[in-house]
Scaffold this motif. Structure first.
Motif, PDB file in Angstrom:
ATOM      1  N   PHE A  71       0.836  -1.191   0.000  1.00 31.72           N
ATOM      2  CA  PHE A  71       0.000   0.000   0.000  1.00 31.72           C
ATOM      3  C   PHE A  71       0.874   1.245   0.000  1.00 31.72           C
ATOM      4  CE2 PHE A  71      -2.051  -3.552   2.021  1.00 31.72           C
ATOM      5  CZ  PHE A  71      -3.249  -3.612   1.335  1.00 31.72           C
ATOM      6  N   PHE A  72       0.524   2.212  -0.874  1.00 31.87           N
ATOM      7  CA  PHE A  72       1.332   3.409  -1.067  1.00 31.87           C
ATOM      8  C   PHE A  72       0.444   4.644  -1.064  1.00 31.87           C
ATOM      9  CE2 PHE A  72       3.206  -0.159  -3.217  1.00 31.87           C
ATOM     10  CZ  PHE A  72       4.558  -0.091  -2.912  1.00 31.87           C
ATOM     11  N   ILE A  73       1.027   5.752  -0.638  1.00 41.22           N
ATOM     12  CA  ILE A  73       0.347   7.040  -0.653  1.00 41.22           C
ATOM     13  C   ILE A  73       1.274   8.069  -1.286  1.00 41.22           C
ATOM     14  CG2 ILE A  73       1.135   7.627   1.679  1.00 41.22           C
ATOM     15  CD1 ILE A  73      -1.605   9.076   2.015  1.00 41.22           C
ATOM     16  N   ARG A  74       0.675   8.980  -2.028  1.00 44.01           N
ATOM     17  CA  ARG A  74       1.442  10.058  -2.654  1.00 44.01           C
ATOM     18  C   ARG A  74       1.653  11.157  -1.626  1.00 44.01           C
ATOM     19  NH1 ARG A  74       0.083  12.694  -8.511  1.00 44.01           N
ATOM     20  NH2 ARG A  74       2.161  13.501  -8.882  1.00 44.01           N
ATOM     21  N   CYS A  75       2.888  11.656  -1.567  1.00 45.10           N
ATOM     22  CA  CYS A  75       3.286  12.624  -0.547  1.00 45.10           C
ATOM     23  C   CYS A  75       4.141  13.724  -1.171  1.00 45.10           C
ATOM     24  CB  CYS A  75       4.118  11.936   0.538  1.00 45.10           C
ATOM     25  SG  CYS A  75       3.342  10.525   1.316  1.00 45.10           S
ATOM     26  N   VAL A  76       4.606  14.633  -0.339  1.00 43.47           N
ATOM     27  CA  VAL A  76       5.525  15.682  -0.757  1.00 43.47           C
ATOM     28  C   VAL A  76       6.741  15.667   0.163  1.00 43.47           C
ATOM     29  CG1 VAL A  76       5.854  18.165  -1.095  1.00 43.47           C
ATOM     30  CG2 VAL A  76       3.641  17.130  -1.621  1.00 43.47           C
ATOM     31  N   LEU A  77       7.910  15.632  -0.454  1.00 44.16           N
ATOM     32  CA  LEU A  77       9.177  15.773   0.264  1.00 44.16           C
ATOM     33  C   LEU A  77       9.651  17.194   0.024  1.00 44.16           C
ATOM     34  CD1 LEU A  77      11.721  14.417   1.681  1.00 44.16           C
ATOM     35  CD2 LEU A  77      12.626  14.285  -0.630  1.00 44.16           C
ATOM     36  N   GLU A  78       9.715  17.991   1.078  1.00 41.91           N
ATOM     37  CA  GLU A  78      10.099  19.395   0.944  1.00 41.91           C
ATOM     38  C   GLU A  78      11.562  19.586   1.311  1.00 41.91           C
ATOM     39  OE1 GLU A  78       7.132  21.162   3.527  1.00 41.91           O
ATOM     40  OE2 GLU A  78       5.902  21.661   1.778  1.00 41.91           O
ATOM     41  N   LEU A  79      12.267  20.368   0.474  1.00 44.55           N
ATOM     42  CA  LEU A  79      13.651  20.730   0.733  1.00 44.55           C
ATOM     43  C   LEU A  79      13.704  22.247   0.898  1.00 44.55           C
ATOM     44  CD1 LEU A  79      15.490  18.586  -1.991  1.00 44.55           C
ATOM     45  CD2 LEU A  79      14.866  17.934   0.345  1.00 44.55           C
ATOM     46  N   PRO A  80      14.147  22.734   2.064  1.00 43.32           N
ATOM     47  CA  PRO A  80      14.249  24.187   2.265  1.00 43.32           C
ATOM     48  C   PRO A  80      15.260  24.791   1.291  1.00 43.32           C
ATOM     49  CG  PRO A  80      14.499  22.994   4.341  1.00 43.32           C
ATOM     50  CD  PRO A  80      14.540  21.977   3.249  1.00 43.32           C
ATOM     51  N   LEU A  81      14.937  25.956   0.771  1.00 42.83           N
ATOM     52  CA  LEU A  81      15.811  26.641  -0.161  1.00 42.83           C
ATOM     53  C   LEU A  81      16.582  27.712   0.601  1.00 42.83           C
ATOM     54  CD1 LEU A  81      16.708  26.767  -3.075  1.00 42.83           C
ATOM     55  CD2 LEU A  81      14.762  28.262  -3.550  1.00 42.83           C
ATOM     56  N   LEU A  82      17.882  27.482   0.761  1.00 49.53           N
ATOM     57  CA  LEU A  82      18.731  28.387   1.525  1.00 49.53           C
ATOM     58  C   LEU A  82      18.789  29.769   0.880  1.00 49.53           C
ATOM     59  CD1 LEU A  82      21.690  25.928   2.228  1.00 49.53           C
ATOM     60  CD2 LEU A  82      19.851  26.591   3.797  1.00 49.53           C
ATOM     61  N   GLY A  83      18.770  30.797   1.709  1.00 53.08           N
ATOM     62  CA  GLY A  83      18.864  32.164   1.226  1.00 53.08           C
ATOM     63  C   GLY A  83      17.541  32.758   0.795  1.00 53.08           C
TER      64      GLY A  83
END
Length: 189
Positions: A71-83
């Motif tokens: 079983f799988f779910i769609r998600c979001v992996l967020e990467l902070p953008l420096l500056g």
């Protein structure tokens, strides 16, 4: 580095612009997405969510079931953008869920009140271009309210993707990610 003094950033964030690789119109930083878990071998055409339990092998825009037991779910992996002023770059990705947590998620999906659920353990289910193998990294899935896709937090490790999520990425790393994913916008900036 403060991105406001980078002329490339100014050009990217100044408004609508057309990607020289895909021809699509963008407005500033744009996210990238995986259309299915890497384990999915079927058609990449999404079926409606209401057909989710009509088959042991199904892919919808938000969920995936393989062999009636994965079983799988769609998600979001967020990467902070420096500056930047708190801006993030997002990868639309997939994670496993246990059957119990998957059922909870599906059963509460339409009410838009999932923020109090979780976090749930999962296995990261995509290989992301531009990083060493990311498949099956340990993660936590954080459901959100208002039918927003859950966010993923990778388990702390020395993997470059986990470090990028914890520490952020700079603008050149963002441009490298775009280039690795067939959006080399560097010449246009």
């Amino acid at each position: 580095m403060d991105l406001t003094i980078d002329s490339r950033w100014s050009l990217l964030s100044s408004g609508d612009w057309r990607c020289p690789c895909c021809g699509l119109q963008h407005n500033g930083v744009f996210d990238l997405a995986c259309d299915a878990p890497d384990f999915w071998q079927g058609s990449r055409e999404w079926l409606p969510n209401e057909k989710l339990f009509s088959s042991d092998n199904i892919l919808t825009e938000d969920f995936c079931i393989i062999d009636g037991e994965n079983f799988f779910i769609r998600c979001v992996l967020e990467l902070p953008l420096l500056g930047s002023d708190g801006q993030t770059f997002g990868f639309g990705v997939w994670s496993t869920l246990s059957k119990t947590n998957f059922d909870i998620c599906v059963n509460t999906f339409d009410d838009g009140k999932q923020g109090h659920l979780g976090p749930w353990f999962g296995w990261f289910s995509n290989r992301l271009k531009g990083y060493p193998d990311t498949l099956n990294m340990k993660c936590q899935v954080y459901p959100l309210d208002e039918r927003q896709r859950p966010t993923i937090e990778l388990e702390s490790s020395d993997h470059p993707l986990a470090a990028a999520q914890a520490d952020g990425i700079d603008f050149d790393q963002l441009l490298d990610i775009y280039a690795a994913n067939d959006h080399d916008i560097r010449p246009a900036l």
